[in-house]
Scaffold this active site. Sequence first.
Site, short mmCIF file in Angstrom:
data_model
loop_
_atom_site.label_atom_id
_atom_site.label_comp_id
_atom_site.label_asym_id
_atom_site.label_seq_id
_atom_site.Cartn_x
_atom_site.Cartn_y
_atom_site.Cartn_z
N ARG A 153 0.84 -1.21 0.00
CA ARG A 153 0.00 0.00 0.00
C ARG A 153 0.88 1.26 0.00
NH1 ARG A 153 -2.76 -3.03 -1.57
NH2 ARG A 153 -4.46 -4.19 -0.62
N TYR A 178 -9.57 7.12 -11.51
CA TYR A 178 -10.61 8.13 -11.27
C TYR A 178 -10.54 8.63 -9.84
CZ TYR A 178 -13.16 3.85 -9.79
OH TYR A 178 -13.51 2.65 -9.22
N PRO A 179 -10.89 9.91 -9.67
CA PRO A 179 -10.91 10.44 -8.31
C PRO A 179 -12.27 10.23 -7.67
CG PRO A 179 -11.28 12.22 -9.88
CD PRO A 179 -11.17 10.95 -10.68
N MET A 180 -12.31 10.16 -6.37
CA MET A 180 -13.61 10.05 -5.70
C MET A 180 -13.64 10.76 -4.36
SD MET A 180 -13.93 6.05 -4.53
CE MET A 180 -15.26 6.29 -3.35
N LYS A 229 -16.18 10.94 -0.63
CA LYS A 229 -17.28 10.36 0.12
C LYS A 229 -18.23 11.51 0.45
CE LYS A 229 -16.40 5.95 0.23
NZ LYS A 229 -15.58 5.21 1.16
N HIS A 281 -17.07 -3.63 1.38
CA HIS A 281 -16.38 -3.19 0.16
C HIS A 281 -15.15 -4.08 -0.11
CE1 HIS A 281 -14.06 -0.63 -2.54
NE2 HIS A 281 -13.05 -0.82 -1.72
N SER A 287 -20.30 2.51 -1.68
CA SER A 287 -20.31 3.21 -2.96
C SER A 287 -21.72 3.71 -3.30
CB SER A 287 -19.83 2.29 -4.09
OG SER A 287 -18.48 1.96 -3.92
O1 76R Z 1 -6.36 -2.57 1.46
C1 76R Z 1 -6.98 -3.64 1.35
O2 76R Z 1 -6.86 -4.44 0.39
C2 76R Z 1 -7.98 -3.99 2.43
C3 76R Z 1 -9.40 -3.90 1.99
C4 76R Z 1 -9.73 -2.61 1.25
C5 76R Z 1 -9.74 -1.28 1.73
C6 76R Z 1 -9.45 -0.78 3.13
C7 76R Z 1 -10.07 -2.53 -0.15
C8 76R Z 1 -10.09 -3.62 -1.01
N1 76R Z 1 -10.33 -1.22 -0.48
C9 76R Z 1 -10.13 -0.43 0.64
C10 76R Z 1 -10.23 0.96 0.71
MN1 76R Z 1 -10.98 -0.50 -2.30
N2 76R Z 1 -11.64 0.17 -4.09
C11 76R Z 1 -12.21 1.40 -4.32
C12 76R Z 1 -12.82 1.38 -5.61
O3 76R Z 1 -15.76 2.20 -7.84
C13 76R Z 1 -16.07 2.15 -6.63
O4 76R Z 1 -17.22 1.86 -6.25
C14 76R Z 1 -15.02 2.48 -5.60
C15 76R Z 1 -13.62 2.55 -6.19
C16 76R Z 1 -12.57 0.14 -6.19
C17 76R Z 1 -13.02 -0.37 -7.54
C18 76R Z 1 -11.82 -0.62 -5.21
C19 76R Z 1 -11.38 -1.94 -5.38
N3 76R Z 1 -11.17 1.37 -1.52
C20 76R Z 1 -10.71 1.78 -0.30
C21 76R Z 1 -10.83 3.22 -0.18
C22 76R Z 1 -10.32 4.08 0.97
C23 76R Z 1 -11.40 4.60 1.84
C24 76R Z 1 -10.87 5.27 3.09
O5 76R Z 1 -9.70 5.09 3.49
O6 76R Z 1 -11.70 5.97 3.67
C25 76R Z 1 -11.42 3.65 -1.36
C26 76R Z 1 -11.75 5.08 -1.76
C27 76R Z 1 -11.64 2.49 -2.18
C28 76R Z 1 -12.23 2.49 -3.44
N4 76R Z 1 -10.87 -2.45 -3.03
C29 76R Z 1 -10.31 -3.56 -2.37
C30 76R Z 1 -10.89 -2.75 -4.39
C31 76R Z 1 -10.34 -4.08 -4.59
C32 76R Z 1 -10.16 -4.77 -5.94
C33 76R Z 1 -9.99 -4.58 -3.33
C34 76R Z 1 -9.36 -5.94 -3.02
C35 76R Z 1 -7.89 -5.73 -2.66
C36 76R Z 1 -6.99 -5.49 -3.85
O7 76R Z 1 -6.87 -6.37 -4.73
O8 76R Z 1 -6.36 -4.43 -3.94
#
Ligand code: 76R
Length: 287
Positions: A166, A180-182, A184, A207, A258
């Site tokens: 990470r 893409y940016p996002m 909450k 998620h 989301s």
């Molecule tokens: O880090 C980790 O793998 C642990 C689990 C996890 C966290 C904490 C995780 C897993 N995500 C985390 C945090 Mn994610 N992620 C997105 C999007 O399009 C959308 O609807 C949202 C865009 C996708 C597609 C995605 C995919 N994730 C976050 C955060 C931070 C929020 C915060 O800190 O407040 C965001 C904004 C976000 C958004 N997520 C995963 C994935 C995928 C594929 C995983 C599995 C782990 C991997 O393969 O990387």
Amino acid sequence: MSEISSPPAPAHAEEEAVSLVPLEGWHCTHLFYRFDRAVLKSLSPAERAAGCQQLVALLDPQGEHAPARLQTSIVSGHKADFALMMLDPDPLKLDALHQRLMASALGPALVPVWSFVSLTEVSEYVPTVEQYGRRLVEEGEDPDSASYKAKLRAYESREAAMRQQRLMPELPPWPSTCFYPMNKKREVGENWFLLPFEKRNRLMAEHGRSGMRFGGKVTQLITVSVGLDDWEWGVTLWARNPQFLKEIVYRMRFDEASARYAVFGPFYTSYVTTAQHMLAHCRIPPE
Ligand code: 76R
């Protein structure tokens, strides 16, 4: 508001040295450019040839001035011609690459169209080993069982590598990428930042589970831009196949995190390649 909903302040030593290098993690910059064909045509063949050579050298991930990570991709659609994603502890190293490109012989023909500045981080929702253990118990595991202990040990050995990935990521060797940016949402009745941590944690666990279903197909890098750029997070996805980008984003639209709380900016879809191939693809220099 309530103390429960705000994350703990990081414990930084008062006497921390003044530096541009983050205490943890790296700077991350996404840059998007297009070629100005009229300017290109006005350059002499020698200038174009020199410019292409300079661009290839500057975008070589092993090059003299290269940041720790550097990825070139061909952007689909009209939003840009190519994209750079780069990471380094030193933000000026990232910015210097942009300035070197602009100062190169091809620079006058490069139009910067968008940029996004962020930092790597380990999300507050990534469970510590103890939190993971508690989650297993909540899911019905007996804390004295061999299976509980095995799962906990496995997580413990994965956790350090996950943190490293990470904060100082290796970019995956997959060709399809999407950025893409996002944000909450912060609206009356639907304000992510007013939810207690427990609730946010539950939604992010849901998620994470959706994400895990795409293990081996899609991987994410979340970089944080709160306080740095116009959005709160940058989402970079890489997939083995572009179809999985569509599938994962569609699937996640149904996760409450989301569906209810996420707001998205523009999507940039691109295909990872070398600088040489990008130039050839964009027909630079023009025949
Ligand atoms: O880090 C980790 O793998 C642990 C689990 C996890 C966290 C904490 C995780 C897993 N995500 C985390 C945090 Mn994610 N992620 C997105 C999007 O399009 C959308 O609807 C949202 C865009 C996708 C597609 C995605 C995919 N994730 C976050 C955060 C931070 C929020 C915060 O800190 O407040 C965001 C904004 C976000 C958004 N997520 C995963 C994935 C995928 C594929 C995983 C599995 C782990 C991997 O393969 O990387």
